[in-house]
Design a protein around this motif. Structure first.
Motif, PDB file in Angstrom:
ATOM      1  N   ALA A  38      32.087  21.454  18.185  1.00  0.00           N
ATOM      2  CA  ALA A  38      31.600  21.929  16.886  1.00  0.00           C
ATOM      3  C   ALA A  38      32.727  22.553  16.063  1.00  0.00           C
ATOM      4  CB  ALA A  38      30.469  22.940  17.078  1.00  0.00           C
ATOM      5  N   ARG A  39      33.709  23.160  16.747  1.00  0.00           N
ATOM      6  CA  ARG A  39      34.876  23.726  16.055  1.00  0.00           C
ATOM      7  C   ARG A  39      35.890  22.656  15.695  1.00  0.00           C
ATOM      8  NH1 ARG A  39      34.622  27.394  20.428  1.00  0.00           N
ATOM      9  NH2 ARG A  39      36.390  26.323  21.375  1.00  0.00           N
ATOM     10  N   GLY A  40      35.693  21.450  16.207  1.00  0.00           N
ATOM     11  CA  GLY A  40      36.633  20.368  15.947  1.00  0.00           C
ATOM     12  C   GLY A  40      37.721  20.265  16.993  1.00  0.00           C
ATOM     13  N   ASP A  41      37.589  21.024  18.083  1.00  0.00           N
ATOM     14  CA  ASP A  41      38.574  20.987  19.160  1.00  0.00           C
ATOM     15  C   ASP A  41      38.331  19.788  20.074  1.00  0.00           C
ATOM     16  OD1 ASP A  41      39.582  23.351  18.187  1.00  0.00           O
ATOM     17  OD2 ASP A  41      38.574  24.622  19.662  1.00  0.00           O
ATOM     18  N   ARG A  42      39.338  19.475  20.853  1.00  0.00           N
ATOM     19  CA  ARG A  42      39.267  18.403  21.844  1.00  0.00           C
ATOM     20  C   ARG A  42      39.104  19.060  23.206  1.00  0.00           C
ATOM     21  NH1 ARG A  42      43.296  15.325  24.790  1.00  0.00           N
ATOM     22  NH2 ARG A  42      42.655  13.146  24.926  1.00  0.00           N
ATOM     23  N   VAL A  43      38.246  18.492  24.065  1.00  0.00           N
ATOM     24  CA  VAL A  43      38.033  19.028  25.404  1.00  0.00           C
ATOM     25  C   VAL A  43      38.508  17.981  26.402  1.00  0.00           C
ATOM     26  CG1 VAL A  43      36.340  19.850  27.073  1.00  0.00           C
ATOM     27  CG2 VAL A  43      36.036  20.346  24.645  1.00  0.00           C
ATOM     28  N   GLU A  44      39.528  18.332  27.194  1.00  0.00           N
ATOM     29  CA  GLU A  44      40.079  17.395  28.159  1.00  0.00           C
ATOM     30  C   GLU A  44      39.843  17.904  29.573  1.00  0.00           C
ATOM     31  OE1 GLU A  44      44.380  15.581  29.484  1.00  0.00           O
ATOM     32  OE2 GLU A  44      44.085  16.201  27.407  1.00  0.00           O
ATOM     33  N   LEU A  45      39.229  17.063  30.391  1.00  0.00           N
ATOM     34  CA  LEU A  45      39.021  17.372  31.797  1.00  0.00           C
ATOM     35  C   LEU A  45      39.854  16.377  32.594  1.00  0.00           C
ATOM     36  CD1 LEU A  45      35.145  17.754  31.573  1.00  0.00           C
ATOM     37  CD2 LEU A  45      36.840  19.574  31.537  1.00  0.00           C
ATOM     38  N   ARG A  46      40.986  16.811  33.105  1.00  0.00           N
ATOM     39  CA  ARG A  46      41.941  15.931  33.784  1.00  0.00           C
ATOM     40  C   ARG A  46      41.260  15.106  34.866  1.00  0.00           C
ATOM     41  NH1 ARG A  46      47.322  15.854  31.702  1.00  0.00           N
ATOM     42  NH2 ARG A  46      47.270  17.601  30.277  1.00  0.00           N
ATOM     43  N   GLY A  47      41.541  13.819  34.872  1.00  0.00           N
ATOM     44  CA  GLY A  47      40.972  12.914  35.852  1.00  0.00           C
ATOM     45  C   GLY A  47      39.587  12.419  35.486  1.00  0.00           C
ATOM     46  N   PHE A  48      38.912  13.091  34.572  1.00  0.00           N
ATOM     47  CA  PHE A  48      37.562  12.703  34.167  1.00  0.00           C
ATOM     48  C   PHE A  48      37.575  12.039  32.800  1.00  0.00           C
ATOM     49  CE2 PHE A  48      33.393  13.727  32.229  1.00  0.00           C
ATOM     50  CZ  PHE A  48      32.590  13.015  33.103  1.00  0.00           C
ATOM     51  N   GLY A  49      38.075  12.768  31.797  1.00  0.00           N
ATOM     52  CA  GLY A  49      38.130  12.208  30.464  1.00  0.00           C
ATOM     53  C   GLY A  49      38.271  13.275  29.407  1.00  0.00           C
ATOM     54  N   ALA A  50      38.190  12.842  28.164  1.00  0.00           N
ATOM     55  CA  ALA A  50      38.368  13.758  27.040  1.00  0.00           C
ATOM     56  C   ALA A  50      37.252  13.547  26.018  1.00  0.00           C
ATOM     57  CB  ALA A  50      39.716  13.534  26.382  1.00  0.00           C
ATOM     58  N   PHE A  51      36.695  14.646  25.565  1.00  0.00           N
ATOM     59  CA  PHE A  51      35.696  14.638  24.506  1.00  0.00           C
ATOM     60  C   PHE A  51      36.401  15.013  23.208  1.00  0.00           C
ATOM     61  CE2 PHE A  51      33.395  15.774  28.353  1.00  0.00           C
ATOM     62  CZ  PHE A  51      32.267  14.987  28.287  1.00  0.00           C
ATOM     63  N   SER A  52      36.083  14.322  22.138  1.00  0.00           N
ATOM     64  CA  SER A  52      36.631  14.663  20.834  1.00  0.00           C
ATOM     65  C   SER A  52      35.599  14.322  19.765  1.00  0.00           C
ATOM     66  CB  SER A  52      37.945  13.915  20.582  1.00  0.00           C
ATOM     67  OG  SER A  52      37.729  12.529  20.613  1.00  0.00           O
ATOM     68  N   VAL A  53      35.923  14.679  18.535  1.00  0.00           N
ATOM     69  CA  VAL A  53      35.033  14.400  17.413  1.00  0.00           C
ATOM     70  C   VAL A  53      35.704  13.388  16.506  1.00  0.00           C
ATOM     71  CG1 VAL A  53      33.862  15.385  15.409  1.00  0.00           C
ATOM     72  CG2 VAL A  53      34.028  16.702  17.514  1.00  0.00           C
ATOM     73  N   LYS A  54      34.996  12.332  16.179  1.00  0.00           N
ATOM     74  CA  LYS A  54      35.497  11.328  15.237  1.00  0.00           C
ATOM     75  C   LYS A  54      34.717  11.493  13.938  1.00  0.00           C
ATOM     76  CE  LYS A  54      37.841   8.292  18.062  1.00  0.00           C
ATOM     77  NZ  LYS A  54      38.807   7.296  17.897  1.00  0.00           N
ATOM     78  N   ARG A  55      35.399  11.351  12.845  1.00  0.00           N
ATOM     79  CA  ARG A  55      34.764  11.468  11.529  1.00  0.00           C
ATOM     80  C   ARG A  55      34.538  10.068  10.973  1.00  0.00           C
ATOM     81  NH1 ARG A  55      34.581  16.315  12.586  1.00  0.00           N
ATOM     82  NH2 ARG A  55      36.130  17.901  12.180  1.00  0.00           N
ATOM     83  N   ARG A  56      33.341   9.816  10.550  1.00  0.00           N
ATOM     84  CA  ARG A  56      33.023   8.544   9.900  1.00  0.00           C
ATOM     85  C   ARG A  56      32.894   8.800   8.406  1.00  0.00           C
ATOM     86  NH1 ARG A  56      28.511   5.848  13.861  1.00  0.00           N
ATOM     87  NH2 ARG A  56      29.901   5.583  15.634  1.00  0.00           N
ATOM     88  N   PRO A  57      33.659   8.103   7.577  1.00  0.00           N
ATOM     89  CA  PRO A  57      33.613   8.348   6.129  1.00  0.00           C
ATOM     90  C   PRO A  57      32.296   7.863   5.530  1.00  0.00           C
ATOM     91  CG  PRO A  57      34.993   6.456   6.613  1.00  0.00           C
ATOM     92  CD  PRO A  57      34.603   7.047   7.932  1.00  0.00           C
ATOM     93  N   SER A  58      32.005   8.357   4.350  1.00  0.00           N
ATOM     94  CA  SER A  58      30.800   7.891   3.656  1.00  0.00           C
ATOM     95  C   SER A  58      31.005   6.423   3.274  1.00  0.00           C
ATOM     96  CB  SER A  58      30.529   8.736   2.416  1.00  0.00           C
ATOM     97  OG  SER A  58      31.632   8.689   1.557  1.00  0.00           O
ATOM     98  N   ARG A  59      29.897   5.710   3.180  1.00  0.00           N
ATOM     99  CA  ARG A  59      29.980   4.283   2.885  1.00  0.00           C
ATOM    100  C   ARG A  59      28.677   3.827   2.249  1.00  0.00           C
ATOM    101  NH1 ARG A  59      27.026   1.524   6.842  1.00  0.00           N
ATOM    102  NH2 ARG A  59      26.472   2.822   8.614  1.00  0.00           N
ATOM    103  N   VAL A  60      28.684   2.595   1.794  1.00  0.00           N
ATOM    104  CA  VAL A  60      27.468   1.999   1.250  1.00  0.00           C
ATOM    105  C   VAL A  60      26.920   1.053   2.319  1.00  0.00           C
ATOM    106  CG1 VAL A  60      26.491   0.529  -0.539  1.00  0.00           C
ATOM    107  CG2 VAL A  60      28.290   2.163  -1.109  1.00  0.00           C
ATOM    108  N   GLY A  61      25.710   1.348   2.789  1.00  0.00           N
ATOM    109  CA  GLY A  61      25.058   0.511   3.784  1.00  0.00           C
ATOM    110  C   GLY A  61      23.964  -0.317   3.133  1.00  0.00           C
ATOM    111  N   ARG A  62      23.250  -1.055   3.944  1.00  0.00           N
ATOM    112  CA  ARG A  62      22.158  -1.899   3.454  1.00  0.00           C
ATOM    113  C   ARG A  62      20.886  -1.579   4.217  1.00  0.00           C
ATOM    114  NH1 ARG A  62      23.383  -4.114  -1.279  1.00  0.00           N
ATOM    115  NH2 ARG A  62      25.541  -4.764  -1.263  1.00  0.00           N
ATOM    116  N   ASN A  63      19.787  -1.500   3.482  1.00  0.00           N
ATOM    117  CA  ASN A  63      18.482  -1.372   4.105  1.00  0.00           C
ATOM    118  C   ASN A  63      18.161  -2.743   4.706  1.00  0.00           C
ATOM    119  OD1 ASN A  63      15.705  -1.453   4.626  1.00  0.00           O
ATOM    120  ND2 ASN A  63      15.266   0.033   3.017  1.00  0.00           N
ATOM    121  N   PRO A  64      17.987  -2.848   6.016  1.00  0.00           N
ATOM    122  CA  PRO A  64      17.784  -4.165   6.622  1.00  0.00           C
ATOM    123  C   PRO A  64      16.488  -4.851   6.187  1.00  0.00           C
ATOM    124  CG  PRO A  64      17.571  -2.437   8.278  1.00  0.00           C
ATOM    125  CD  PRO A  64      18.013  -1.793   7.009  1.00  0.00           C
ATOM    126  N   ARG A  65      15.507  -4.076   5.792  1.00  0.00           N
ATOM    127  CA  ARG A  65      14.229  -4.658   5.392  1.00  0.00           C
ATOM    128  C   ARG A  65      14.270  -5.230   3.980  1.00  0.00           C
ATOM    129  NH1 ARG A  65       8.611  -2.077   7.070  1.00  0.00           N
ATOM    130  NH2 ARG A  65       9.802  -2.223   8.982  1.00  0.00           N
TER     131      ARG A  65
END
Length: 112
Positions: A38-65
């Motif tokens: 939530a603070r934007g930090d990365r959490v790394e657990l050696r040998g297991f993996g790393a959690f991070s936050v990715k930002r997705r920019p705003s975009r124009v999508g389509r209503n599938p219906r």
């Protein structure tokens, strides 16, 4: 595995802990991972993996219906990248196949 199974295993492997203490430990770990993300930090657990936050920019999508254009706002999503040791253990256990030895780099390889 669900959270209650994880708590039960932690309690079973540590006889000095009762179930309530094991539950508090697991909850604290998860809470700290969530707070760090939530603070934007990365959490790394050696040998297991790393959690991070990715930002997705705003975009124009389509209503599938209807096919109408819809504005999709910017969002943050959690991302997990497995560690080398976890990846190797997962690949070694599939179909009982042994893990392949590490590949040699081009600099140390022999010329044919």
């Amino acid at each position: 595995m669900i959270k209650s199974e994880l708590v039960a295993r932690v309690a079973a492997r540590n006889p000095s802990l009762n179930h309530r203490e094991a539950e508090r430990i697991v909850a604290t770990i998860f809470d700290e991972i969530v707070a760090a993300l939530a603070r934007g930090d990365r959490v790394e657990l050696r040998g297991f993996g790393a959690f991070s936050v990715k930002r997705r920019p705003s975009r124009v999508g389509r209503n599938p219906r209807t096919g109408d254009a819809v504005a999709v706002s910017q969002k943050s999503v959690p991302y997990f990248k497995t560690g080398k040791e976890l990846r190797e253990r997962l690949n070694a256990t599939q179909s009982g196949v042994q893990a392949a030895p590490p590949m040699e780099s081009a600099a140390t390889g022999s010329s044919d």
